[in-house]
Motif scaffolding. Structure first.
Motif, PDB file in Angstrom:
ATOM      1  N   LEU A  37       0.821  -1.204   0.000  1.00  0.00           N
ATOM      2  CA  LEU A  37       0.000   0.000   0.000  1.00  0.00           C
ATOM      3  C   LEU A  37       0.863   1.265   0.000  1.00  0.00           C
ATOM      4  O   LEU A  37       0.511   2.258  -0.653  1.00  0.00           O
ATOM      5  N   VAL A  38       1.985   1.235   0.701  1.00  0.00           N
ATOM      6  CA  VAL A  38       2.907   2.370   0.661  1.00  0.00           C
ATOM      7  C   VAL A  38       3.388   2.595  -0.771  1.00  0.00           C
ATOM      8  O   VAL A  38       3.459   3.728  -1.259  1.00  0.00           O
ATOM      9  N   GLY A  39       3.698   1.509  -1.469  1.00  0.00           N
ATOM     10  CA  GLY A  39       4.193   1.623  -2.834  1.00  0.00           C
ATOM     11  C   GLY A  39       3.156   2.123  -3.816  1.00  0.00           C
ATOM     12  O   GLY A  39       3.499   2.754  -4.824  1.00  0.00           O
ATOM     13  N   ARG A  40       1.887   1.876  -3.545  1.00  0.00           N
ATOM     14  CA  ARG A  40       0.815   2.260  -4.470  1.00  0.00           C
ATOM     15  C   ARG A  40       0.079   3.514  -4.040  1.00  0.00           C
ATOM     16  O   ARG A  40      -0.871   3.943  -4.708  1.00  0.00           O
ATOM     17  N   ALA A  41       0.488   4.135  -2.944  1.00  0.00           N
ATOM     18  CA  ALA A  41      -0.296   5.206  -2.325  1.00  0.00           C
ATOM     19  C   ALA A  41      -0.579   6.367  -3.262  1.00  0.00           C
ATOM     20  O   ALA A  41      -1.679   6.940  -3.241  1.00  0.00           O
ATOM     21  N   ALA A  42       0.379   6.746  -4.093  1.00  0.00           N
ATOM     22  CA  ALA A  42       0.222   7.931  -4.934  1.00  0.00           C
ATOM     23  C   ALA A  42      -0.975   7.819  -5.881  1.00  0.00           C
ATOM     24  O   ALA A  42      -1.555   8.837  -6.275  1.00  0.00           O
ATOM     25  N   GLY A  43      -1.374   6.629  -6.247  1.00  0.00           N
ATOM     26  CA  GLY A  43      -2.484   6.468  -7.168  1.00  0.00           C
ATOM     27  C   GLY A  43      -3.795   6.109  -6.506  1.00  0.00           C
ATOM     28  O   GLY A  43      -4.755   5.745  -7.197  1.00  0.00           O
ATOM     29  N   LEU A  44      -3.869   6.223  -5.181  1.00  0.00           N
ATOM     30  CA  LEU A  44      -5.058   5.785  -4.458  1.00  0.00           C
ATOM     31  C   LEU A  44      -5.684   6.919  -3.662  1.00  0.00           C
ATOM     32  O   LEU A  44      -5.000   7.817  -3.168  1.00  0.00           O
ATOM     33  N   ASP A  45      -7.005   6.868  -3.538  1.00  0.00           N
ATOM     34  CA  ASP A  45      -7.723   7.803  -2.681  1.00  0.00           C
ATOM     35  C   ASP A  45      -7.603   7.367  -1.224  1.00  0.00           C
ATOM     36  O   ASP A  45      -7.322   6.208  -0.927  1.00  0.00           O
ATOM     37  N   GLU A  46      -7.851   8.315  -0.320  1.00  0.00           N
ATOM     38  CA  GLU A  46      -7.920   7.947   1.090  1.00  0.00           C
ATOM     39  C   GLU A  46      -9.006   6.889   1.283  1.00  0.00           C
ATOM     40  O   GLU A  46     -10.045   6.900   0.630  1.00  0.00           O
ATOM     41  N   GLY A  47      -8.732   5.970   2.184  1.00  0.00           N
ATOM     42  CA  GLY A  47      -9.719   4.943   2.482  1.00  0.00           C
ATOM     43  C   GLY A  47      -9.524   3.645   1.726  1.00  0.00           C
ATOM     44  O   GLY A  47     -10.376   2.758   1.799  1.00  0.00           O
ATOM     45  N   ALA A  48      -8.410   3.502   1.001  1.00  0.00           N
ATOM     46  CA  ALA A  48      -8.118   2.227   0.347  1.00  0.00           C
ATOM     47  C   ALA A  48      -7.757   1.195   1.411  1.00  0.00           C
ATOM     48  O   ALA A  48      -7.021   1.486   2.357  1.00  0.00           O
ATOM     49  N   VAL A  49      -8.279  -0.009   1.257  1.00  0.00           N
ATOM     50  CA  VAL A  49      -8.017  -1.107   2.193  1.00  0.00           C
ATOM     51  C   VAL A  49      -7.438  -2.282   1.418  1.00  0.00           C
ATOM     52  O   VAL A  49      -7.987  -2.685   0.387  1.00  0.00           O
ATOM     53  N   LEU A  50      -6.340  -2.823   1.910  1.00  0.00           N
ATOM     54  CA  LEU A  50      -5.732  -4.007   1.301  1.00  0.00           C
ATOM     55  C   LEU A  50      -5.637  -5.098   2.359  1.00  0.00           C
ATOM     56  O   LEU A  50      -5.060  -4.886   3.433  1.00  0.00           O
ATOM     57  N   VAL A  51      -6.211  -6.254   2.049  1.00  0.00           N
ATOM     58  CA  VAL A  51      -6.241  -7.382   2.976  1.00  0.00           C
ATOM     59  C   VAL A  51      -5.533  -8.563   2.335  1.00  0.00           C
ATOM     60  O   VAL A  51      -5.691  -8.812   1.135  1.00  0.00           O
ATOM     61  N   ALA A  52      -4.755  -9.298   3.114  1.00  0.00           N
ATOM     62  CA  ALA A  52      -4.090 -10.501   2.618  1.00  0.00           C
ATOM     63  C   ALA A  52      -4.555 -11.706   3.434  1.00  0.00           C
ATOM     64  O   ALA A  52      -4.664 -11.635   4.659  1.00  0.00           O
ATOM     65  N   GLU A  53      -4.817 -12.796   2.735  1.00  0.00           N
ATOM     66  CA  GLU A  53      -5.129 -14.040   3.436  1.00  0.00           C
ATOM     67  C   GLU A  53      -3.883 -14.607   4.113  1.00  0.00           C
ATOM     68  O   GLU A  53      -3.976 -15.329   5.107  1.00  0.00           O
ATOM     69  N   GLU A  54      -2.727 -14.258   3.557  1.00  0.00           N
ATOM     70  CA  GLU A  54      -1.461 -14.739   4.118  1.00  0.00           C
ATOM     71  C   GLU A  54      -0.370 -13.728   3.774  1.00  0.00           C
ATOM     72  O   GLU A  54      -0.354 -13.175   2.680  1.00  0.00           O
ATOM     73  N   GLN A  55       0.542 -13.472   4.729  1.00  0.00           N
ATOM     74  CA  GLN A  55       1.683 -12.602   4.491  1.00  0.00           C
ATOM     75  C   GLN A  55       2.965 -13.408   4.673  1.00  0.00           C
ATOM     76  O   GLN A  55       3.124 -14.098   5.676  1.00  0.00           O
ATOM     77  N   SER A  56       3.862 -13.295   3.692  1.00  0.00           N
ATOM     78  CA  SER A  56       5.132 -14.010   3.797  1.00  0.00           C
ATOM     79  C   SER A  56       6.225 -13.166   4.428  1.00  0.00           C
ATOM     80  O   SER A  56       7.257 -13.683   4.856  1.00  0.00           O
ATOM     81  N   ALA A  57       5.997 -11.839   4.489  1.00  0.00           N
ATOM     82  CA  ALA A  57       7.008 -10.944   5.065  1.00  0.00           C
ATOM     83  C   ALA A  57       6.338  -9.854   5.881  1.00  0.00           C
ATOM     84  O   ALA A  57       6.699  -8.688   5.794  1.00  0.00           O
ATOM     85  N   GLY A  58       5.327 -10.260   6.673  1.00  0.00           N
ATOM     86  CA  GLY A  58       4.645  -9.302   7.534  1.00  0.00           C
ATOM     87  C   GLY A  58       5.624  -8.701   8.526  1.00  0.00           C
ATOM     88  O   GLY A  58       6.532  -9.377   9.019  1.00  0.00           O
ATOM     89  N   ARG A  59       5.441  -7.399   8.820  1.00  0.00           N
ATOM     90  CA  ARG A  59       6.400  -6.695   9.677  1.00  0.00           C
ATOM     91  C   ARG A  59       5.692  -6.012  10.837  1.00  0.00           C
ATOM     92  O   ARG A  59       4.584  -5.527  10.708  1.00  0.00           O
ATOM     93  N   GLY A  60       6.394  -6.005  11.964  1.00  0.00           N
ATOM     94  CA  GLY A  60       5.971  -5.201  13.094  1.00  0.00           C
ATOM     95  C   GLY A  60       6.954  -4.058  13.265  1.00  0.00           C
ATOM     96  O   GLY A  60       7.738  -3.743  12.381  1.00  0.00           O
TER      97      GLY A  60
END
Length: 296
Positions: A51-74
């Motif tokens: 989402l950070v990488g795609r932010a410039a082309g998106l309106d506020e309120g975009a939601v991205l959900v993953a069923e699985e993350q291979s490199a999730g970060r805290g």
């Protein structure tokens, strides 16, 4: 079998079915709503990074959900992993710049914690506590297998989720949430982890859980923005303090640069900092890892 091998059939895994993206969009993406788009992907490295990488082309309120993350970060680039479809792993794009001073944006992770806790209380019947600054805690009994759904646990606090905020190049903020929903004891990445199921959730159906959390986030964010980001006027500061399990405890703050500070956590100030009463006096902590040393 990997998640990519699973047929595109909602009922291919009765125990952990995929999210119903059509139903979620119908419920959340509507005129006047904060949420302007919602996408669900089978697997990705990190929804925040995407989402950070795609932010410039998106309106506020975009939601991205993953069923699985291979490199999730805290925070501090720590990894976050869980089996496919066992939790909620999502990120949202917010643009608080209009009307909210940048110095108040630090409240967004705390606001998200309050919103998630409120949404889970309503939809899962689980009392979720907030550990400053970005952890979501649940109580898991010593013998979690004997806990009946809806029964209030009285065991140890464990981390069931976390929140990560990142700025984008175009001045937006991406907030990521990772939440363990149906993980069993043998699936936990570390012994100190927990899940909604282990905490006695009345439901682990991720569709209503996600709807409830996003509606709660929409309400809190709207109130906070309407107040110009003022945490007192929006009642955010009050709500966070009420749900924060760090307050009232003796804690050790492990600070950037390798130093540490020990004291009693007595407040969260107007800047979202944790205030410690130490032997040297009252000290605000704006960043760092907090270790709970004494239970409430």
């Amino acid at each position: 079998m990997t998640s990519s091998d699973v047929p595109d059939n909602r009922w291919s895994d009765l125990e952990r079915p995929p999210l119903n993206v059509t139903s979620l969009r119908r419920a959340l993406v509507r005129p006047g709503s904060l949420w302007t788009s919602l996408d669900v992907v089978t697997t990705t490295g990190s929804t925040n990074s995407d989402l950070v990488g795609r932010a410039a082309g998106l309106d506020e309120g975009a939601v991205l959900v993953a069923e699985e993350q291979s490199a999730g970060r805290g925070r501090l680039d720590r990894s976050w992993s869980a089996p496919a479809r066992s939790g909620l792993f999502f990120s949202v794009l917010l643009r608080p710049g209009d009307g909210v001073p940048a110095e108040r944006w630090g409240w967004l992770p705390l606001l998200t914690g309050v919103a998630v806790a409120g949404g889970l209380s309503r939809s899962a019947g689980v009392d979720t506590a907030l550990k400053w600054p970005n952890d979501l805690l649940v109580k898991v009994p010593q013998d979690s297998g004997r806990l009946r759904p809806g029964e209030a646990p009285s065991g140890e606090e464990r981390k069931a989720g976390g929140i990560l905020a990142e700025r984008t190049a175009d001045g937006a903020v991406v907030i990521g949430v990772g939440l363990n929903v149906s993980l069993r004891e043998e699936e936990l990445p570390v012994p100190t982890a927990g899940s909604l199921a282990l905490a006695g959730a009345v439901s682990t159906d991720r569709d209503p859980l996600l709807r409830s959390v996003l509606r709660s986030l929409e309400q809190w964010y709207g109130d906070w923005r309407a107040a110009g980001g003022d945490p007192a006027a929006s009642r955010l500061q009050e709500a966070y303090a009420a749900g924060c399990s760090t307050l009232g405890r003796t804690v050790r703050a492990e600070l950037p640069g390798g130093t540490s500070m020990t004291g009693e956590a007595v407040a969260v100030d107007g800047d979202g900092r944790l205030v410690l009463a130490t032997e040297a006096g009252v000290q605000p902590v704006g960043a760092g890892d907090i270790v709970h040393l004494r239970p409430v």
